[in-house]
Write an enzyme that holds these catalytic residues in place. Structure first.
Site, PDB file in Angstrom:
ATOM      1  N   ARG A 174       0.658  -1.262   0.073  1.00 44.11           N
ATOM      2  CA  ARG A 174       0.130  -0.107   0.190  1.00 44.11           C
ATOM      3  C   ARG A 174       1.000   1.268   0.066  1.00 44.11           C
ATOM      4  NH1 ARG A 174      -0.759  -3.769   3.393  1.00 44.11           N
ATOM      5  NH2 ARG A 174      -2.487  -5.062   3.574  1.00 44.11           N
ATOM      6  N   LYS A 216     -14.452  -0.307  -2.969  1.00 42.62           N
ATOM      7  CA  LYS A 216     -14.627  -0.381  -1.545  1.00 42.62           C
ATOM      8  C   LYS A 216     -14.033   0.902  -0.934  1.00 42.62           C
ATOM      9  CE  LYS A 216     -13.901  -2.085   2.764  1.00 42.62           C
ATOM     10  NZ  LYS A 216     -12.826  -2.809   3.717  1.00 42.62           N
ATOM     11  N   PRO A 233     -20.868   0.766   1.105  1.00 38.79           N
ATOM     12  CA  PRO A 233     -19.680   0.099   0.901  1.00 38.79           C
ATOM     13  C   PRO A 233     -19.838  -1.458   1.253  1.00 38.79           C
ATOM     14  CG  PRO A 233     -19.132   1.821   2.298  1.00 38.79           C
ATOM     15  CD  PRO A 233     -20.712   1.930   2.185  1.00 38.79           C
ATOM     16  N   ASP A 235     -17.918  -5.028   2.016  1.00 37.35           N
ATOM     17  CA  ASP A 235     -16.556  -5.634   2.281  1.00 37.35           C
ATOM     18  C   ASP A 235     -17.203  -7.314   2.247  1.00 37.35           C
ATOM     19  OD1 ASP A 235     -17.913  -6.244   4.830  1.00 37.35           O
ATOM     20  OD2 ASP A 235     -16.481  -4.910   5.832  1.00 37.35           O
TER      21      ASP A 235
END
Length: 272
Positions: A174, A216, A233, A235
């Protein structure tokens, strides 16, 4: 003696449920009804009070005129008691979830901080997310005035961090995504003001133009950083609930414009 204010909230507030709902990653636990909260370059403590939230100033840069900032942060003017009554009577799962989620409110966070923390959140547990976020704040090393709590980095501060420092924060793959997002804000390619002016679809598409920002993360950033309450969202936990109770698709048309709040109620009972 520290100065305090009462934020009156319509429909109740349960700070513990808010903190556990996956919206924010920097609240510091004091007790089930009290948290220390770094936000907007300030530090406060928040404690549940009948009919609202008592906030106490902990940093030198807090002032009474900030009350509108904290009212917006805690979404104080929206009556959540009415929203909890929205689930269809035939939908016992959502009706029960709304009851279980009483006290959850969508907090309105700093957009850049929200974006970065949700990029970090990908494929991480909440404790691991919190650890990485705090390491990132410590790496920059700028404390909130008059406290020992580190402030969240600005785009410039993040952009100027060396890649090795970013990697040491436990960011893994990331790290370049975070550097790229910081660069876009630092150079003015993106700004919170411009993003705020976009409609929901434009906002999501613009966020997803950043490397490492998928559907997301974009939806979470829009919901929790720009207060786009109709976004939902999804998940793995939410998808499992949708597969179990809704044949894979939530009836968004029924709960407009508060689908994001319904998502939080579902997460309260399934995202554990």
């Amino acid at each position: 003696m520290s100065e305090s204010l009462i934020i009156k909230t319509k429909g109740g507030a349960d700070l513990g449920r808010i903190e556990r709902s996956g919206q924010c990653f920097r609240w510091i636990y004091v007790s089930d009804d009290e948290y220390v909260i770094p936000a907007f370059g300030r530090l406060i403590s928040a404690r549940e009070k009948r009919g609202g939230i008592e906030i106490t100033f902990l940093s030198r840069n807090c002032k009474p005129s900030d009350i509108s900032l904290w009212e917006r942060y805690f979404d104080a003017h929206l009556d959540y008691s009415k929203i909890r009554k929205m689930p269809d009577a035939s939908d016992s799962f959502l009706s029960d979830a709304a009851k279980e989620g009483e006290g959850i409110r969508i907090i309105c966070q700093d957009p850049f901080e929200t974006l970065i923390t949700f990029i970090i959140s990908q494929r991480k547990s909440i404790p691991a997310i919190k650890t990485s976020v705090e390491r990132l704040c410590e790496a920059v090393g700028r404390k909130i005035p008059g406290t020992d709590v580190y402030d969240f980095p600005s785009p410039a501060e993040l952009f100027k961090l060396k890649s090795g420092v970013l990697s040491s924060c436990g960011l893994g793959y990331r790290a370049p995504y975070i550097h790229g997002a910081a660069e876009a804000f630092y150079h003015g390619d993106l700004s919170a003001e411009h993003l705020e002016s976009l409609d929901d679809e434009e906002l999501l598409n613009t966020l997803m133009s950043l490397n490492g920002v998928g559907v997301k993360v974009a939806n979470c950033t829009a919901l929790f950083g720009f207060h786009r309450l109709d976004l939902f969202p999804i998940d793995v936990w939410i998808q499992r609930a949708l597969d179990t109770y809704y044949d894979g698709r939530f009836p968004l048309e029924k709960y407009h414009p508060y689908n994001g709040i319904m998502q939080q109620y579902i997460f309260a009972v399934r995202g554990r």
